[in-house]
Write an enzyme that holds these catalytic residues in place. Sequence first.
Site, PDB file in Angstrom:
ATOM      1  NE  ARG A  12     -14.147  31.403  50.922  1.00 58.17           N
ATOM      2  CZ  ARG A  12     -15.365  30.970  51.228  1.00 58.17           C
ATOM      3  NH1 ARG A  12     -15.542  29.747  51.682  1.00 58.17           N
ATOM      4  NH2 ARG A  12     -16.408  31.759  51.071  1.00 58.17           N
ATOM      5  CG  HIS A  71      -3.657  13.882  -0.805  1.00 60.00           C
ATOM      6  ND1 HIS A  71      -4.025  13.325  -1.998  1.00 60.00           N
ATOM      7  CD2 HIS A  71      -3.854  12.913   0.135  1.00 60.00           C
ATOM      8  CE1 HIS A  71      -4.420  12.081  -1.808  1.00 60.00           C
ATOM      9  NE2 HIS A  71      -4.336  11.800  -0.517  1.00 60.00           N
ATOM     10  CG  ASN A 103      -0.105   8.692   6.429  1.00 56.71           C
ATOM     11  OD1 ASN A 103      -0.057   7.482   6.361  1.00 56.71           O
ATOM     12  ND2 ASN A 103      -1.191   9.328   6.833  1.00 56.71           N
ATOM     13  CE1 TYR A 105      -3.439   2.825   0.656  1.00 58.80           C
ATOM     14  CE2 TYR A 105      -1.905   3.543   2.365  1.00 58.80           C
ATOM     15  CZ  TYR A 105      -3.003   3.782   1.554  1.00 58.80           C
ATOM     16  OH  TYR A 105      -3.648   4.980   1.646  1.00 58.80           O
ATOM     17  CG  PHE A 162      -3.227   7.150   9.930  1.00 58.47           C
ATOM     18  CD1 PHE A 162      -4.577   7.356  10.136  1.00 58.47           C
ATOM     19  CD2 PHE A 162      -2.826   5.947   9.375  1.00 58.47           C
ATOM     20  CE1 PHE A 162      -5.514   6.398   9.799  1.00 58.47           C
ATOM     21  CE2 PHE A 162      -3.764   4.983   9.023  1.00 58.47           C
ATOM     22  CZ  PHE A 162      -5.113   5.204   9.233  1.00 58.47           C
ATOM     23  CE1 TYR A 196     -17.941  30.077  48.339  1.00 57.33           C
ATOM     24  CE2 TYR A 196     -19.099  29.187  46.421  1.00 57.33           C
ATOM     25  CZ  TYR A 196     -18.984  29.335  47.809  1.00 57.33           C
ATOM     26  OH  TYR A 196     -19.885  28.737  48.622  1.00 57.33           O
ATOM     27  CD  GLU A 221      -8.690   8.186   4.474  1.00 60.35           C
ATOM     28  OE1 GLU A 221      -9.148   9.353   4.527  1.00 60.35           O
ATOM     29  OE2 GLU A 221      -7.691   7.877   3.804  1.00 60.35           O
TER      30      GLU A 221
END
Length: 657
Positions: A398, A194, A307, A164, A444, A395, A529
Amino acid sequence: MPRYTVHVRGEWLAVPCQNCTSTIGWLGKEAVRRYMKNKPDNGGFNSLEEVKFYVRRCKGLGLLDLDDTVEDALEDNEFVEVVIEGDIMSPDFIPSQPEGVHLYSKYREPEQYISLDGDSLTTEDLVNLGKGLYKIKLTREAEAKVKRSREVIERIVKEQTVVYGITTGFGKFARTVIPNSKLRELQVNLVRSHSAGVGKPLSPDRSRMLLALRINVLAKGYSGISLETLQQVIEAFNASCLPYIPEKGTVGASGDLAPLSHLALGLIGEGKMWSPKSGWADAKYVLEAHGLKPVTLKPKEGLALINGTQMITSLGCEAVERASAIARQADIIAALTLEVLKGTTRAFDTDIHAVRPHRGQAEVAFRFRSLLDSDHHPSEIAESHRFCDRVQDAYTMRCCPQVHGVVNDTIAFVKDIMMTEINSATDNPMVFAQRAETISGGNFHGEYPAKALDYLAIGVHELAAISERRIERLCNPSLSELPAFLVTEGGLNSGFMIAHCTAAALVSENKALCHPSSVDSLSTSAATEDHVSMGGWAARKALRVIEHVEQVLAIELLAACQGIEFLRPLRTTTPLEKVYDLVRSVVRPWMKDRFMAPDIEAAHRLLVEQKVWEVAEPYIEKYRKEHIPESRPVSPTAFTLRSLAVNTCDHNHQDEL
C-alpha cells in the site's frame, strides 16, 4: 624435451618443443593450431595463416617478442597466454568458470565521438564513455581555453614566480621553493610518490570513466595543462589504454590524490596498464603496442592530472545511473507482487497523492496505475478476487508510492549534485587566464559528492528493505495463500526458502554500509589537510548498496513470477505478462529444487541491463499520453486524474494504525 602450457581462449594446451631454437611466434602458432584442431568449427577461423596474435607470460603478464627463441625467453614448463588479435579479455571473474579462466569476445572500437568542453557532460554520457561506446575529442573552444591557461603557467615559470605546486613543493612542503632546473622532476616525483593506493584495481569501465572525467575537467581550462599533453591523454583514452588504479587510498581531499596519481603513472609509461589487445602489462609496452608515447610532464602538469574529485564523482555517476534504473524497475516488480498477492489499486488513487504532492510519490503511484488499471489492461487475476472480503493491504504494498517515491526524489537530488560536480573545476591552484593569475582554494574538497552519495545509499537501500518484506509475504503461506516457499511438494523441496534468507542477509549488510562515511575525518599531511571528506568510501559503498538492492529485487522478481505459476490459467495485465515472459525467457519455472544461484544472477542481469524497464516502459508512456492532456506539462506533480475504478477487492475497511 621442454614443454610449455599455453592458454588460448579459455583452454589450456600442453605444447612440447623439440627444438629450443624455435621462436615464440612458432609456439603461439602451434598452440592456435592445436586449439583449432579441437574445435568442430576450427574456432571460427578459416585458416591458421589468418590468425594474428600476441604472446605473453601468465606470471607478470609481460608481452613476449615473437622473434625471440623459447630457450632465451622462457623457462621449461612456463605458462604463457596467446591473445588473439581482435579479441577482448573480460576483466571480470566469471563465477560459473574455474578461477583463472577468461571469457573472450570481439572488441569493437567505437566509431562515434563525444565532444568535451568541460561544461556539458552528463552522467549518462560518462557511463557510456565508461562502457567504451564513444571516443573523445575536444571542442575548439575548449582547446583555446586550455592554451590560454597554459600561457599563464609558462609565464610563471619564465619569471620564476613562487606559486604553490608549480615552483614549490606540495602539502607541508608548500614553502619549499624548487629551482627551475628541477620543475619537471618535481612533477614526476609527485606522481610516483602519490601512487600509493592499495586494493583491487578499478575495472576497465570504471577506469575509463575516471579518465574521461579528468579529461573533461582539464578541458575547462583552469588546470594549466598543455594542449599537447591533454591530447596525449585523449589518445590513450581513445585507444583504451587504461592504467592500473587501486580502488583504495583516497580520503577525498585534497581531491582523490592516490587513484588519480595511479592514473597519471600509467600515462607517463610507468606501472601497469590494460587494453583490450594486451590485457594487463607494463604501461610502456601497452602504449607502445598502440603506437603511443608516454607523457612527458611539464611544470604543473603532474598536479593538473591528480588534483580533483574525479574518483568519487565518476563512481558516483555510475551509482546514480544504476540507482535510477533499479528504482524504475522496482515499481514494476512491486506491481507484479501486488497482483500475485491479490492486492488492490485503491491506494494508488490520484486524489490520495494530489493532497501530498511529492514529485516522486506521484510518479510511482502513476506507474502502478499504468500497469494495473483494469479498464486499460484487464486482469483475470484481479477479477478473480474483486468481491473478496479481505481488509486493506499491508504497508509493503500500500505504501509503495510513499517509500519508492522518496527514493526517486533522493536520486534526483543526488543527480543534480553530480551533474554540477562533473562539470566543475576542482584543481588547486586554479589558473584564471582572464586574470593572468593563479589562486589557491579548496575546490578539491570532496564533501559535496561524499555527502550526496551517503544520502544516495541511505535512500536506495529502502527499495531492498521493503522488497525483502514482500518476498516474505510471497513465501509465507499464511500471508500469500500460495504454497510455502513457492514450491510443490514442500519438505522434499525447499523452493525459495534460502533465496529469501539471501535477501535478508543483503538487507542487513546494507544497514551497516549505509552508515555515512562523510561524518568521519582524519587530519593528513602534517595537519595541512586537516579536514577530509572520505568520499572515496562513500562512492564505493554506495555502489555496493545499489548492487545489493538489485540482487534483492532480482529475487523478488523471480518469486513473483513463480507465484504466477500457482495462479494459472489466470492472467495478469498485459504489461506484467510481458515482464513475466521476459523472465521466463532466461529462467524456467521451479517445478522442483535446482541450483538457484544462476537463476538469481540471470534475473539480476535483466535488471542491470534494464530489460524489465524496456518491456514495461511503452505501456507506461502510452498510458501517460492517454491520461494527461497534451496541453499540460508531463510532470509527476501534475497528475490530477479522476480515481480509477477499483480492479480488485474493495479493501475499504477501517484503517490500521
